[in-house]
Design a protein around this motif. Structure first.
Motif, PDB file in Angstrom:
ATOM      1  N   SER A  46      43.881  35.657  63.025  1.00  0.00           N
ATOM      2  CA  SER A  46      44.719  34.637  62.394  1.00  0.00           C
ATOM      3  C   SER A  46      44.210  34.211  61.011  1.00  0.00           C
ATOM      4  N   ASN A  47      42.910  34.353  60.742  1.00  0.00           N
ATOM      5  CA  ASN A  47      42.349  33.898  59.467  1.00  0.00           C
ATOM      6  C   ASN A  47      41.934  35.027  58.529  1.00  0.00           C
ATOM      7  N   LYS A  48      42.105  36.269  58.961  1.00  0.00           N
ATOM      8  CA  LYS A  48      41.544  37.404  58.222  1.00  0.00           C
ATOM      9  C   LYS A  48      42.021  37.489  56.775  1.00  0.00           C
ATOM     10  N   GLU A  49      43.317  37.380  56.554  1.00  0.00           N
ATOM     11  CA  GLU A  49      43.834  37.543  55.195  1.00  0.00           C
ATOM     12  C   GLU A  49      43.368  36.431  54.259  1.00  0.00           C
ATOM     13  N   ALA A  50      43.409  35.206  54.709  1.00  0.00           N
ATOM     14  CA  ALA A  50      42.946  34.083  53.881  1.00  0.00           C
ATOM     15  C   ALA A  50      41.446  34.203  53.602  1.00  0.00           C
ATOM     16  N   ALA A  51      40.690  34.567  54.626  1.00  0.00           N
ATOM     17  CA  ALA A  51      39.241  34.724  54.462  1.00  0.00           C
ATOM     18  C   ALA A  51      38.931  35.886  53.529  1.00  0.00           C
ATOM     19  N   PHE A  52      39.747  36.929  53.590  1.00  0.00           N
ATOM     20  CA  PHE A  52      39.522  38.089  52.728  1.00  0.00           C
ATOM     21  C   PHE A  52      39.727  37.718  51.255  1.00  0.00           C
ATOM     22  N   LYS A  53      40.686  36.865  50.980  1.00  0.00           N
ATOM     23  CA  LYS A  53      40.894  36.382  49.605  1.00  0.00           C
ATOM     24  C   LYS A  53      39.664  35.617  49.119  1.00  0.00           C
ATOM     25  N   ILE A  54      39.070  34.843  50.004  1.00  0.00           N
ATOM     26  CA  ILE A  54      37.843  34.109  49.651  1.00  0.00           C
ATOM     27  C   ILE A  54      36.714  35.102  49.387  1.00  0.00           C
ATOM     28  N   LEU A  55      36.587  36.091  50.255  1.00  0.00           N
ATOM     29  CA  LEU A  55      35.550  37.123  50.091  1.00  0.00           C
ATOM     30  C   LEU A  55      35.690  37.805  48.728  1.00  0.00           C
ATOM     31  N   ILE A  56      36.894  38.169  48.384  1.00  0.00           N
ATOM     32  CA  ILE A  56      37.132  38.832  47.096  1.00  0.00           C
ATOM     33  C   ILE A  56      36.749  37.912  45.946  1.00  0.00           C
ATOM     34  N   SER A  57      37.154  36.657  46.013  1.00  0.00           N
ATOM     35  CA  SER A  57      36.831  35.738  44.914  1.00  0.00           C
ATOM     36  C   SER A  57      35.328  35.514  44.790  1.00  0.00           C
ATOM     37  N   LEU A  58      34.607  35.558  45.904  1.00  0.00           N
ATOM     38  CA  LEU A  58      33.159  35.350  45.868  1.00  0.00           C
ATOM     39  C   LEU A  58      32.389  36.554  45.335  1.00  0.00           C
ATOM     40  N   TYR A  59      32.853  37.755  45.651  1.00  0.00           N
ATOM     41  CA  TYR A  59      32.042  38.945  45.385  1.00  0.00           C
ATOM     42  C   TYR A  59      32.642  39.941  44.403  1.00  0.00           C
ATOM     43  N   LYS A  60      33.869  39.756  43.980  1.00  0.00           N
ATOM     44  CA  LYS A  60      34.550  40.745  43.140  1.00  0.00           C
ATOM     45  C   LYS A  60      33.769  41.061  41.867  1.00  0.00           C
ATOM     46  N   GLU A  61      33.374  40.036  41.134  1.00  0.00           N
ATOM     47  CA  GLU A  61      32.719  40.276  39.846  1.00  0.00           C
ATOM     48  C   GLU A  61      31.350  40.926  40.023  1.00  0.00           C
ATOM     49  N   ARG A  62      30.555  40.418  40.951  1.00  0.00           N
ATOM     50  CA  ARG A  62      29.221  40.988  41.174  1.00  0.00           C
ATOM     51  C   ARG A  62      29.308  42.441  41.619  1.00  0.00           C
ATOM     52  N   LEU A  63      30.240  42.746  42.527  1.00  0.00           N
ATOM     53  CA  LEU A  63      30.402  44.123  42.984  1.00  0.00           C
ATOM     54  C   LEU A  63      30.939  45.012  41.873  1.00  0.00           C
ATOM     55  N   TYR A  64      31.861  44.480  41.072  1.00  0.00           N
ATOM     56  CA  TYR A  64      32.396  45.268  39.950  1.00  0.00           C
ATOM     57  C   TYR A  64      31.253  45.730  39.047  1.00  0.00           C
ATOM     58  N   TRP A  65      30.386  44.809  38.653  1.00  0.00           N
ATOM     59  CA  TRP A  65      29.314  45.177  37.732  1.00  0.00           C
ATOM     60  C   TRP A  65      28.285  46.083  38.386  1.00  0.00           C
ATOM     61  N   HIS A  66      28.056  45.912  39.664  1.00  0.00           N
ATOM     62  CA  HIS A  66      27.176  46.824  40.391  1.00  0.00           C
ATOM     63  C   HIS A  66      27.759  48.237  40.345  1.00  0.00           C
ATOM     64  N   ILE A  67      29.032  48.351  40.658  1.00  0.00           N
ATOM     65  CA  ILE A  67      29.716  49.651  40.649  1.00  0.00           C
ATOM     66  C   ILE A  67      29.774  50.209  39.236  1.00  0.00           C
ATOM     67  N   ARG A  68      30.080  49.359  38.280  1.00  0.00           N
ATOM     68  CA  ARG A  68      30.218  49.797  36.886  1.00  0.00           C
ATOM     69  C   ARG A  68      28.919  50.414  36.363  1.00  0.00           C
ATOM     70  N   HIS A  69      27.779  49.853  36.754  1.00  0.00           N
ATOM     71  CA  HIS A  69      26.500  50.418  36.329  1.00  0.00           C
ATOM     72  C   HIS A  69      26.267  51.794  36.929  1.00  0.00           C
ATOM     73  N   ILE A  70      26.911  52.085  38.037  1.00  0.00           N
ATOM     74  CA  ILE A  70      26.746  53.396  38.671  1.00  0.00           C
ATOM     75  C   ILE A  70      27.740  54.405  38.103  1.00  0.00           C
ATOM     76  N   VAL A  71      29.014  54.038  38.041  1.00  0.00           N
ATOM     77  CA  VAL A  71      30.046  55.001  37.629  1.00  0.00           C
ATOM     78  C   VAL A  71      30.342  54.969  36.128  1.00  0.00           C
ATOM     79  N   LYS A  72      29.888  53.925  35.448  1.00  0.00           N
ATOM     80  CA  LYS A  72      29.982  53.737  33.993  1.00  0.00           C
ATOM     81  C   LYS A  72      31.372  53.398  33.467  1.00  0.00           C
ATOM     82  N   SER A  73      32.425  53.980  33.984  1.00  0.00           N
ATOM     83  CA  SER A  73      33.780  53.789  33.463  1.00  0.00           C
ATOM     84  C   SER A  73      34.461  52.575  34.093  1.00  0.00           C
TER      85      SER A  73
END
Length: 181
Positions: A16-43
């Motif tokens: 019942s809470n998965k989608e709302a919680a997933f939006k929170i997860l994305i907002s918390l970790y999106k930027e940090r994960l993006y830069w982690h990935i970006r340092h690996i794949v470069k593009s």
């Protein structure tokens, strides 16, 4: 895991809470994960694709998360694996080895509109590209993301001593590369 992480994981694992919680997860970790990935794949474009794949994998597999590690360590491990899979898939598609692929990626950095680096930053990226895959990961995560060795150990499932040695070797190789180029 902190109380907040535990609460978020329970919400993510609740139908019942998965989608709302997933939006929170994305907002918390999106930027940090993006830069982690970006340092690996470069593009930028590749980083966006890998980030999306990472979140899809997290969404599909959150029920398998047991809480043995911190949530962000689990997320970083998935992002790292997705990044490495992406690089290997690209190398296979282009019928090239990882060194050729890294050369292409570094050369593409200069024309990437999202790369805001100066000449020295480009040289640093070129130096990092000469490192073996594991040393690249350790260096990027320690140097750019300022993760602690204990966090790296959890994410990469390697001892802290081995990580310290990898970082030290990587730093020495980068220093030598920058002196020679």
């Amino acid at each position: 895991m902190s109380d907040n992480e535990t609460k978020l994981v329970k919400q993510l694992q609740s139908v019942s809470n998965k989608e709302a919680a997933f939006k929170i997860l994305i907002s918390l970790y999106k930027e940090r994960l993006y830069w982690h990935i970006r340092h690996i794949v470069k593009s930028h474009d590749d980083a966006d694709d890998v980030l999306q794949n990472t979140f899809i994998k997290v969404f599909k597999n959150i029920d398998k998360f047991k809480g043995d590690s911190k949530l962000y360590s689990w997320l970083y491990r998935i992002a790292t694996n997705e990044s490495l899979t992406h690089l290997k898939r690209n190398a296979k598609l282009k019928n090239s080895n990882s060194i050729d692929t890294q050369d292409i990626v570094i050369n593409n950095l200069q024309s990437d509109v999202y790369f805001e680096g100066e000449a020295i930053q480009l040289k640093l990226q070129q130096a990092i590209a000469t490192l073996p895959e594991k040393q690249q990961l350790v260096f990027n995560m320690k140097y750019f993301q300022e993760l602690k060795y204990s966090e790296l150990s959890e994410i990469l499932e390697t001892s802290e001593g081995a990580l310290k040695a990898s970082y030290h070797l990587a730093a020495k190789k980068i220093e030598a590369y920058l002196k020679d180029h």
